[in-house]
Design an enzyme around this catalytic site. Structure first.
Site, PDB file in Angstrom:
ATOM      1  N   ASP A 107       0.744  -1.619   0.263  1.00 36.91           N
ATOM      2  CA  ASP A 107       0.023  -0.039   0.230  1.00 36.91           C
ATOM      3  C   ASP A 107       0.868   1.181   0.134  1.00 36.91           C
ATOM      4  O   ASP A 107       1.615   1.343  -0.854  1.00 36.91           O
ATOM      5  CB  ASP A 107      -1.031   0.323   0.907  1.00 36.91           C
ATOM      6  CG  ASP A 107      -2.160   1.212   1.345  1.00 36.91           C
ATOM      7  OD1 ASP A 107      -1.752   1.969   0.267  1.00 36.91           O
ATOM      8  OD2 ASP A 107      -2.836   0.633   2.199  1.00 36.91           O
ATOM      9  N   LYS A 135      -1.190  -0.386  -4.428  1.00 32.57           N
ATOM     10  CA  LYS A 135      -1.758  -0.154  -4.835  1.00 32.57           C
ATOM     11  C   LYS A 135      -1.405   1.252  -4.720  1.00 32.57           C
ATOM     12  O   LYS A 135      -0.363   1.273  -4.793  1.00 32.57           O
ATOM     13  CB  LYS A 135      -2.431   0.868  -3.209  1.00 32.57           C
ATOM     14  CG  LYS A 135      -3.785  -0.040  -2.638  1.00 32.57           C
ATOM     15  CD  LYS A 135      -4.283  -0.143  -1.630  1.00 32.57           C
ATOM     16  CE  LYS A 135      -5.304  -0.688  -0.883  1.00 32.57           C
ATOM     17  NZ  LYS A 135      -6.062  -0.219  -0.106  1.00 32.57           N
TER      18      LYS A 135
END
Ligand code: XMP
Ligand code: MG
Length: 183
Positions: A107, A135
């Site tokens: 992330d 992400k």
């Protein structure tokens, strides 16, 4: 469990079991080439990487022992801070080993960049990363992910090892959690 078992909890299905397995097979074929004649140590990060590890390790046609680490990253709420604490360390000595970190998702990238530096500092011959999901924010931190599965939108996803409050890890697919579940 299947997506039909938790109908209403997902706003959409992002990746089916078939798509996930096809990607893992694709990465495994590349790793077999890259590590021919070697025996990489797969380091899984608990608990999220459990499903990726189980499928990836079995898909590989080369010897690849596995080891596990559990870490917690301190931070406010859902964002990790980059300050990482080891909750369970590896059993293996990394001296001279070729290590592949197996992760469910990258992330902010803070956890993995810390882990990368930590494992490299233990005398490993090489340390690479396989992250099934990535992400967009991951681009903000310079983490060199050698094997990246899927680039996904900046939404909270669950399934295939990924949880919300320890739920949904045993979902076969990966989906976007519906806002009503966490609000
Ligand atoms: P970084 O340091 O890369 O942290 O920001 C990655 C860790 O954050 C968790 N994470 C998620 N868990 N759905 C989840 O279930 C998500 O959408 C999600 N995004 C980040 C996860 O623990 C990962 O290891
Ligand atoms: Mg995780």
């Amino acid at each position: 469990m299947d997506t039909s078992d938790i109908e209403g909890d997902l706003s959409s299905i992002l990746l089916t079991e078939e798509q996930i397995h096809a990607k893992i097979a694709e990465v495994a074929r590349q790793v077999e080439i890259d590590y021919a004649g070697r025996e990489p140590l797969l380091v899984g990060v608990l608990k999220g990487a459990v499903m990726v590890m189980a499928d990836f390790a079995r898909e590989l046609r080369i010897a690849a022992p596995m080891d596990w680490m559990a870490v917690s990253s301190y931070g406010s709420g859902t964002k990790s801070s980059g300050v990482v604490r080891i909750l369970k360390d590896l059993d293996a000595d990394l001296h001279g080993r070729d290590v592949i970190i197996v992760e469910d998702i990258i992330d902010s990238g803070l956890t993995l960049s810390w882990l990368l530096a930590n494992l490299r500092g233990r005398g490993a011959a090489s340390v690479e990363i396989f992250a099934l999901l990535r992400k967009p924010e991951a681009a903000a931190v310079e983490v060199d992910v050698k094997y990246a599965g899927f680039d996904i939108p900046n939404e909270f996803v669950v399934g295939y090892g990924l949880d919300y409050a320890e739920k949904y890890r045993n979902l076969r697919a990966i989906g976007i959690l519906a806002p009503h579940v966490y609000s």
